[in-house]
Design a protein around this motif. Sequence first.
Motif, short mmCIF file in Angstrom:
data_model
loop_
_atom_site.label_atom_id
_atom_site.label_comp_id
_atom_site.label_asym_id
_atom_site.label_seq_id
_atom_site.Cartn_x
_atom_site.Cartn_y
_atom_site.Cartn_z
N ARG A 1 15.43 -0.27 -61.80
CA ARG A 1 15.00 -0.08 -60.41
C ARG A 1 15.29 -1.35 -59.61
N VAL A 2 15.62 -1.14 -58.35
CA VAL A 2 15.76 -2.25 -57.40
C VAL A 2 14.82 -1.93 -56.25
N GLU A 3 13.92 -2.87 -55.94
CA GLU A 3 12.89 -2.60 -54.92
C GLU A 3 12.90 -3.67 -53.85
N ARG B 1 28.78 -1.43 -56.87
CA ARG B 1 28.41 -2.48 -57.81
C ARG B 1 26.91 -2.78 -57.68
N LEU B 2 26.32 -3.30 -58.73
CA LEU B 2 24.89 -3.58 -58.71
C LEU B 2 24.53 -4.55 -57.59
N GLU B 3 25.35 -5.57 -57.35
CA GLU B 3 25.03 -6.53 -56.30
C GLU B 3 25.03 -5.88 -54.91
N THR C 1 28.25 0.86 -46.42
CA THR C 1 28.65 0.93 -47.83
C THR C 1 30.09 0.49 -48.05
N GLY C 2 30.66 -0.18 -47.08
CA GLY C 2 32.03 -0.64 -47.22
C GLY C 2 33.03 0.48 -47.40
N GLY C 3 32.74 1.64 -46.80
CA GLY C 3 33.64 2.78 -46.87
C GLY C 3 33.46 3.67 -48.08
N VAL D 1 18.97 -2.45 -50.47
CA VAL D 1 17.51 -2.30 -50.41
C VAL D 1 16.95 -3.17 -49.28
N GLY D 2 16.12 -2.56 -48.46
CA GLY D 2 15.57 -3.24 -47.29
C GLY D 2 16.32 -2.95 -46.01
N THR D 3 17.50 -2.34 -46.11
CA THR D 3 18.24 -1.92 -44.92
C THR D 3 18.05 -0.43 -44.70
N PHE D 4 18.15 0.02 -43.47
CA PHE D 4 18.09 1.44 -43.11
C PHE D 4 16.86 2.13 -43.71
#
Length: 296
Positions: A291-293, A264-266, A105-107, A272-275
Amino acid sequence: MKLNRRRFLSISAACMLATPARAQIHRWQGRALGAEVEITLHAPADIAIPALEHARALLDRIMAQFDLFDPASTVSRLNRTGHLDAPDVMFRRLMQACTQVHAATGGLFDPTVQPLWRALAEGQPPEAARALIDWSRVRHSAASVTLGEGQALTFNGIAQGFATDLVAEALRDAGLERTLVNIGEFRGTGGPWRLGISDPEIGMIGTRTLTSSAIATSSPKAVPLGGQGHILHGHAKPRWSTVSVEAATATMADGFSTALTMARLEDIRAAVGTFGIRRITLVSDQGDVSRVEAPA
């Protein structure tokens, strides 16, 4: 200051599958790590009752490691002395998970916010405490844990999910195939389990179905602290009213839901898709739900 429950997930329906003839629904309710606890099992009584007793004993062990409000807990002793020799394997596992989420998460996820939490809770100037926030100053290995000068840890942004996973996995290893563990975060084995998601400002925003997966929800405004929300960072501020993360494990769902309230949204889309993260539900400060899937 004792943390009130900051998650707003509620069970809206029990498991919808047919139950075997000898199996019954068994529930145990309690409290751990500042959260309401509910464990639901579908099993014959001769299997379910010993399993629930084992789960309660495991929760006692977890509390002995991570309960900030117990001066004898491992994390409390570490915060007092700044050093811990030969940490328990459970403690090491959570430290490793913290490092993973911090890096991913960049810290934004940083357990060294405890001095800032205390300063705000006590009405003290926050500047000195804010300067102490830096997970990279924490040294941890199988041999020891050492904090930077003046640092202290809180695992409130991930420990409930970690505890949820430990209990769910212990029940699975005991042969139970249909369980729902709620320790502020949810993890279901078998299923489907239907849960509701809520935002503290607008209430219920929808339902989700768990089938051998987990969900965690963070809402910064759920617990006011020093004129702001309770999710803290050295310089970042919350961008979302609620973030709900569905993932393979409650540990990752919990850690990411905490951190992504400030993302941020980006960056949320990239997570999503990691971990094992499958879907993220967002509520903006204006009440918009999106939602982001992960791709099907």
